[in-house]
Design a protein around this motif. Structure first.
Motif, PDB file in Angstrom:
ATOM      1  N   ARG A  21     102.464 -81.776  43.003  1.00 14.61           N
ATOM      2  CA  ARG A  21     103.090 -82.579  41.951  1.00 14.61           C
ATOM      3  C   ARG A  21     103.109 -84.033  42.417  1.00 14.61           C
ATOM      4  N   VAL A  22     103.290 -84.929  41.458  1.00 16.77           N
ATOM      5  CA  VAL A  22     103.515 -86.325  41.824  1.00 16.77           C
ATOM      6  C   VAL A  22     104.926 -86.430  42.385  1.00 16.77           C
ATOM      7  N   SER A  23     105.292 -87.592  42.871  1.00 17.36           N
ATOM      8  CA  SER A  23     106.622 -87.791  43.455  1.00 17.36           C
ATOM      9  C   SER A  23     107.705 -87.635  42.376  1.00 17.36           C
ATOM     10  N   ARG A  25     110.159 -89.392  42.154  1.00 18.40           N
ATOM     11  CA  ARG A  25     110.507 -90.766  41.771  1.00 18.40           C
ATOM     12  C   ARG A  25     109.648 -91.274  40.620  1.00 18.40           C
ATOM     13  N   ALA A  26     108.611 -90.518  40.255  1.00 21.39           N
ATOM     14  CA  ALA A  26     107.789 -90.899  39.106  1.00 21.39           C
ATOM     15  C   ALA A  26     108.609 -90.858  37.816  1.00 21.39           C
ATOM     16  N   ILE A  27     109.565 -89.938  37.730  1.00 21.21           N
ATOM     17  CA  ILE A  27     110.365 -89.813  36.506  1.00 21.21           C
ATOM     18  C   ILE A  27     111.121 -91.108  36.217  1.00 21.21           C
ATOM     19  N   PRO A  28     111.938 -91.631  37.154  1.00 17.03           N
ATOM     20  CA  PRO A  28     112.605 -92.897  36.835  1.00 17.03           C
ATOM     21  C   PRO A  28     111.627 -94.068  36.702  1.00 17.03           C
ATOM     22  N   PHE A  29     110.523 -94.045  37.458  1.00 10.65           N
ATOM     23  CA  PHE A  29     109.519 -95.103  37.319  1.00 10.65           C
ATOM     24  C   PHE A  29     108.944 -95.112  35.908  1.00 10.65           C
ATOM     25  N   TRP A  30     108.504 -93.941  35.421  1.00  9.73           N
ATOM     26  CA  TRP A  30     107.950 -93.870  34.063  1.00  9.73           C
ATOM     27  C   TRP A  30     109.005 -94.237  33.030  1.00  9.73           C
ATOM     28  N   ARG A  31     110.261 -93.850  33.273  1.00 10.09           N
ATOM     29  CA  ARG A  31     111.344 -94.159  32.341  1.00 10.09           C
ATOM     30  C   ARG A  31     111.554 -95.674  32.250  1.00 10.09           C
ATOM     31  N   VAL A  74     111.314 -92.822  25.765  1.00 10.28           N
ATOM     32  CA  VAL A  74     111.914 -93.101  27.066  1.00 10.28           C
ATOM     33  C   VAL A  74     112.590 -91.857  27.648  1.00 10.28           C
ATOM     34  N   VAL A  75     113.182 -91.034  26.786  1.00  9.04           N
ATOM     35  CA  VAL A  75     113.903 -89.855  27.260  1.00  9.04           C
ATOM     36  C   VAL A  75     112.953 -88.697  27.574  1.00  9.04           C
ATOM     37  N   LEU A  76     112.004 -88.427  26.692  1.00 12.53           N
ATOM     38  CA  LEU A  76     111.171 -87.222  26.818  1.00 12.53           C
ATOM     39  C   LEU A  76     109.914 -87.386  27.667  1.00 12.53           C
ATOM     40  N   MET A  77     109.208 -88.482  27.504  1.00 11.32           N
ATOM     41  CA  MET A  77     107.904 -88.649  28.141  1.00 11.32           C
ATOM     42  C   MET A  77     107.917 -88.466  29.662  1.00 11.32           C
ATOM     43  N   PRO A  78     108.858 -89.075  30.402  1.00 10.76           N
ATOM     44  CA  PRO A  78     108.790 -88.932  31.863  1.00 10.76           C
ATOM     45  C   PRO A  78     108.899 -87.487  32.351  1.00 10.76           C
ATOM     46  N   ARG A  79     109.781 -86.698  31.775  1.00 10.52           N
ATOM     47  CA  ARG A  79     109.937 -85.295  32.202  1.00 10.52           C
ATOM     48  C   ARG A  79     108.694 -84.472  31.862  1.00 10.52           C
ATOM     49  N   ILE A  80     108.136 -84.695  30.684  1.00  8.68           N
ATOM     50  CA  ILE A  80     106.928 -83.956  30.290  1.00  8.68           C
ATOM     51  C   ILE A  80     105.775 -84.323  31.220  1.00  8.68           C
ATOM     52  N   ARG A  81     105.601 -85.608  31.469  1.00  7.07           N
ATOM     53  CA  ARG A  81     104.527 -86.055  32.370  1.00  7.07           C
ATOM     54  C   ARG A  81     104.684 -85.458  33.757  1.00  7.07           C
ATOM     55  N   TYR A  82     105.925 -85.418  34.254  1.00  3.02           N
ATOM     56  CA  TYR A  82     106.165 -84.880  35.591  1.00  3.02           C
ATOM     57  C   TYR A  82     105.771 -83.404  35.669  1.00  3.02           C
ATOM     58  N   VAL A  94      88.112 -83.373  44.591  1.00  5.02           N
ATOM     59  CA  VAL A  94      89.361 -84.010  44.159  1.00  5.02           C
ATOM     60  C   VAL A  94      89.633 -83.454  42.764  1.00  5.02           C
ATOM     61  N   HIS A  95      90.858 -82.945  42.549  1.00  3.70           N
ATOM     62  CA  HIS A  95      91.200 -82.286  41.283  1.00  3.70           C
ATOM     63  C   HIS A  95      92.504 -82.880  40.768  1.00  3.70           C
ATOM     64  N   THR A  96      92.508 -83.330  39.507  1.00  2.00           N
ATOM     65  CA  THR A  96      93.726 -83.862  38.903  1.00  2.00           C
ATOM     66  C   THR A  96      93.956 -83.246  37.533  1.00  2.00           C
ATOM     67  N   ARG A  97      95.216 -83.236  37.131  1.00  2.54           N
ATOM     68  CA  ARG A  97      95.600 -82.858  35.758  1.00  2.54           C
ATOM     69  C   ARG A  97      96.652 -83.868  35.328  1.00  2.54           C
ATOM     70  N   SER A  98      96.487 -84.428  34.137  1.00  3.72           N
ATOM     71  CA  SER A  98      97.416 -85.449  33.667  1.00  3.72           C
ATOM     72  C   SER A  98      97.594 -85.360  32.156  1.00  3.72           C
ATOM     73  N   GLY A  99      98.542 -86.150  31.665  1.00  8.10           N
ATOM     74  CA  GLY A  99      98.796 -86.243  30.239  1.00  8.10           C
ATOM     75  C   GLY A  99     100.226 -85.897  29.909  1.00  8.10           C
ATOM     76  N   TRP A 100     100.656 -86.283  28.724  1.00  7.72           N
ATOM     77  CA  TRP A 100     101.973 -85.854  28.256  1.00  7.72           C
ATOM     78  C   TRP A 100     101.893 -85.435  26.801  1.00  7.72           C
ATOM     79  N   ILE A 101     100.922 -85.905  26.072  1.00  8.07           N
ATOM     80  CA  ILE A 101     100.667 -85.387  24.729  1.00  8.07           C
ATOM     81  C   ILE A 101      99.405 -84.541  24.801  1.00  8.07           C
TER      82      ILE A 101
END
Length: 172
Positions: A21-23, A25-31, A74-82, A94-101
């Motif tokens: 997972r990402v850190s 701390r990404a949640i408050p950063f994205w928020r 602001v409320v939903l996106m950071p948790r979904i992204r995390y 190297v393998h990544t998965r990303s997105g929130w929508i």
């Protein structure tokens, strides 16, 4: 048939989700990042509505809807992204998965890696985060791992540099 979190890739092979997972701390950063951008957008829309003489009343409703959408963002996106964002570096890929929508999963063989960079903007520095960009010989563009701990980013960049230096294949 695939296991939960895995996608079939043909001939019985299965691509599992990346391990890390990402850190957190990404949640408050994205928020905070979303809050800054959304506040600017809503303030500009509000000022435009208030300054333009004779603006119809429905424009105020649009500004209100924009503000409500911004709060949800602001409320939903950071948790979904995390929950979605994951990454993994092995000796072969190297393998990544990303997105929130939408969701994007990228795998790049080490033999295709051309450069490995890390980036840390001012806001990322405040949160102790960094991003890693792996440029490959691919038309799809670089692979980015966002919001990992700054120390982890340094270690991954060093590891990828060592792995790619030891790889005999040409990354073109």
């Amino acid at each position: 048939m695939s296991v939960e979190g895995e996608a079939p890739i043909g001939a019985g092979a299965v691509l599992r989700a990346p391990e890390h997972r990402v850190s957190p701390r990404a949640i408050p950063f994205w928020r905070v990042s979303a809050l800054i951008g959304d506040v600017v957008l809503v303030v500009v829309a509000l000022v435009a509505w208030l300054v333009v003489p004779g603006a119809p009343g429905w424009v105020g409703l649009v500004v209100l809807a924009l503000a409500a959408g911004s709060v949800a963002h602001v409320v939903l996106m950071p948790r979904i992204r995390y929950r979605v964002h994951r990454w993994e570096v092995t000796d072969t890929a190297v393998h990544t998965r990303s997105g929130w929508i939408g969701r994007e999963s990228r795998v790049a063989p080490i033999s295709r890696v051309q450069t490995v960079d890390s980036r840390q903007g001012a806001l990322m520095r405040l949160f102790g985060l960094a991003s890693i960009t792996v440029t490959t010989a691919s038309a799809a563009g670089p692979i980015t791992v966002d919001c990992v701990d700054a120390e982890t980013a340094r270690e991954v960049v060093a590891r990828l540099t060592a792995i790619t230096a030891a790889t005999e294949d040409d990354a073109t």
